[in-house]
Scaffold this motif. Structure first.
Motif, PDB file in Angstrom:
ATOM      1  N   LEU A 278     -34.378  -7.405 141.058  1.00 22.16           N
ATOM      2  CA  LEU A 278     -34.880  -8.633 140.429  1.00 22.16           C
ATOM      3  C   LEU A 278     -36.350  -8.855 140.797  1.00 22.16           C
ATOM      4  CD1 LEU A 278     -31.739  -8.820 140.361  1.00 22.16           C
ATOM      5  CD2 LEU A 278     -31.950 -11.260 140.677  1.00 22.16           C
TER       6      LEU A 278
ATOM      7  N   GLU B  59     -35.815  -5.146 136.855  1.00 18.43           N
ATOM      8  CA  GLU B  59     -36.177  -6.444 136.302  1.00 18.43           C
ATOM      9  C   GLU B  59     -35.662  -6.575 134.870  1.00 18.43           C
ATOM     10  OE1 GLU B  59     -37.532  -9.433 137.131  1.00 18.43           O
ATOM     11  OE2 GLU B  59     -37.287  -9.877 134.999  1.00 18.43           O
TER      12      GLU B  59
ATOM     13  N   ASP C 242     -30.448  -5.284 133.031  1.00 17.48           N
ATOM     14  CA  ASP C 242     -29.563  -6.027 133.922  1.00 17.48           C
ATOM     15  C   ASP C 242     -29.268  -5.224 135.193  1.00 17.48           C
ATOM     16  OD1 ASP C 242     -27.683  -7.634 135.102  1.00 17.48           O
ATOM     17  OD2 ASP C 242     -26.155  -7.358 133.545  1.00 17.48           O
ATOM     18  N   PHE C 243     -29.646  -5.779 136.326  1.00 14.80           N
ATOM     19  CA  PHE C 243     -29.410  -5.101 137.607  1.00 14.80           C
ATOM     20  C   PHE C 243     -27.945  -4.710 137.777  1.00 14.80           C
ATOM     21  CE2 PHE C 243     -28.426  -5.706 142.246  1.00 14.80           C
ATOM     22  CZ  PHE C 243     -29.000  -4.536 142.673  1.00 14.80           C
TER      23      PHE C 243
ATOM     24  N   ARG D 182     -36.852 -10.387 147.959  1.00 13.93           N
ATOM     25  CA  ARG D 182     -37.549 -11.673 148.004  1.00 13.93           C
ATOM     26  C   ARG D 182     -37.421 -12.283 146.611  1.00 13.93           C
ATOM     27  NH1 ARG D 182     -41.719 -14.567 145.124  1.00 13.93           N
ATOM     28  NH2 ARG D 182     -42.302 -16.263 146.489  1.00 13.93           N
TER      29      ARG D 182
HETATM   30  C1  LIG Z   1     -37.242 -15.870 141.032  1.00  8.34           C
HETATM   31  S1  LIG Z   1     -37.755 -14.456 140.165  1.00  8.34           S
HETATM   32  C2  LIG Z   1     -38.354 -13.466 141.530  1.00  8.34           C
HETATM   33  C3  LIG Z   1     -39.115 -12.249 141.117  1.00  8.34           C
HETATM   34  C4  LIG Z   1     -39.651 -11.427 142.291  1.00  8.34           C
HETATM   35  N1  LIG Z   1     -38.590 -10.976 143.169  1.00  8.34           N
HETATM   36  C5  LIG Z   1     -40.707 -12.170 143.053  1.00  8.34           C
HETATM   37  O1  LIG Z   1     -40.487 -12.444 144.236  1.00  8.34           O
HETATM   38  O2  LIG Z   1     -41.751 -12.458 142.471  1.00  8.34           O
HETATM   39  C6  LIG Z   1     -36.196 -13.709 139.724  1.00  8.34           C
HETATM   40  C7  LIG Z   1     -36.344 -12.565 138.755  1.00  8.34           C
HETATM   41  O3  LIG Z   1     -35.075 -11.974 138.550  1.00  8.34           O
HETATM   42  C8  LIG Z   1     -34.985 -11.557 137.203  1.00  8.34           C
HETATM   43  N2  LIG Z   1     -33.544 -11.424 136.914  1.00  8.34           N
HETATM   44  C9  LIG Z   1     -32.626 -12.418 136.850  1.00  8.34           C
HETATM   45  N3  LIG Z   1     -31.403 -11.918 136.623  1.00  8.34           N
HETATM   46  C10 LIG Z   1     -31.540 -10.567 136.567  1.00  8.34           C
HETATM   47  C11 LIG Z   1     -30.645  -9.492 136.369  1.00  8.34           C
HETATM   48  N4  LIG Z   1     -29.326  -9.703 136.181  1.00  8.34           N
HETATM   49  N5  LIG Z   1     -31.111  -8.231 136.366  1.00  8.34           N
HETATM   50  C12 LIG Z   1     -32.444  -7.994 136.560  1.00  8.34           C
HETATM   51  N6  LIG Z   1     -33.352  -8.977 136.757  1.00  8.34           N
HETATM   52  C13 LIG Z   1     -32.904 -10.249 136.752  1.00  8.34           C
HETATM   53  C14 LIG Z   1     -35.708 -12.651 136.424  1.00  8.34           C
HETATM   54  O4  LIG Z   1     -36.142 -12.243 135.151  1.00  8.34           O
HETATM   55  C15 LIG Z   1     -36.867 -12.964 137.383  1.00  8.34           C
HETATM   56  O5  LIG Z   1     -38.007 -12.209 137.081  1.00  8.34           O
END
Ligand SMILES: C[S@@+](CC[C@H](N)C(=O)[O-])C[C@H]1O[C@@H](n2cnc3c(N)ncnc32)[C@H](O)[C@@H]1O
Length: 210
Positions: free
Chosen positions: A42, A63, A104-105, A119
């Motif tokens: 993510l 992501e 999707d992770f 993080r």
């Molecule tokens: C709060 S942001 C944090 C991003 C990064 N880790 C940072 O610290 O800047 C959460 C991220 O998770 C991604 N995300 C949410 N669900 C996800 C999933 N199932 N698979 C992949 N990415 C996902 C969102 O698009 C978003 O960019």
């Protein structure tokens, strides 16, 4: 829920993004063997990916948002080529040991990694999906992998996430061998909705494996 994240990226509501990257990563990440593979679930468009790759690690981010992945490469002037790996399109940087897989992770599979950097990931996952998220992360790590997880702790009943509060006892139920290395009040940097809801403290906590 994925539509919610997609909308945030479309509308530029990405307040969690740290332009200069995480100071906590730079302070607490240890020297691991050169070439160690690092999983960053993510990952958004975090420049922490670049920092890790520049330390000589082989970095993989996952992501959901294509907007985020394209922005990461464009804003940092990184050339890339795309391949399909683990069932998802992956952007591989030409000049750094970095790839970011887009989708999707939970649907992504891979070889196992030597280290985890989390993080803004565990705290972004709906609490009902946390156990599933943690199981999937574990399935992607070597048993002795180094782990660094940054969480938030605050009074959840005052305001909902994301980012969600992850109580220490819950974190330790998932990861028995993690140690609380550092905690500080980060209320000043949290989304305004939390201060408006009357929160007086939001701890940012660094958890490290031994
Ligand atoms: C709060 S942001 C944090 C991003 C990064 N880790 C940072 O610290 O800047 C959460 C991220 O998770 C991604 N995300 C949410 N669900 C996800 C999933 N199932 N698979 C992949 N990415 C996902 C969102 O698009 C978003 O960019």
């Amino acid at each position: 829920m994925s539509e919610d994240w997609a909308a945030r990226w479309r509308e530029g509501r990405t307040g969690w993004h740290e332009q200069g990257g995480s100071a906590l990563l730079r302070r607490y990440w240890p020297a691991l063997p050169s070439g160690s593979s690092v999983l960053v679930p993510l990952c958004g468009k975090s420049v922490d990916l670049l920092w890790l790759a520049r330390q000589g690690y082989d970095v993989t981010g996952i992501e959901l948002s294509e907007i985020a992945v394209q922005a990461l490469f464009a804003e940092n002037s990184l050339g890339f080529e795309t391949t399909i790996e683990g069932g998802l399109p992956c952007y591989r940087a030409g000049s750094l040991p970095l790839r970011v897989c887009c989708g999707d992770f939970f649907a992504w599979s891979s070889q196992r990694f030597d280290a985890l950097y989390d993080r803004g990931a565990l705290v972004a996952v709906d609490p009902r999906d946390r156990a599933r998220y943690t199981d999937h992360v574990k399935s992607l790590l070597h048993p002795d992998a180094f782990r660094m997880i940054i969480t938030l702790e605050y009074e959840q009943d005052k305001a909902p996430g994301p980012p969600w509060s992850v109580p220490a006892d819950e974190l330790l139920a998932y990861w028995q061998d993690l140690q609380r290395a550092f905690a500080h009040d980060d209320l000043a940097n949290c989304p305004p909705k939390f201060r408006a809801a009357g929160l007086t403290e939001m701890l940012e906590v660094v958890w490290l494996s031994r």
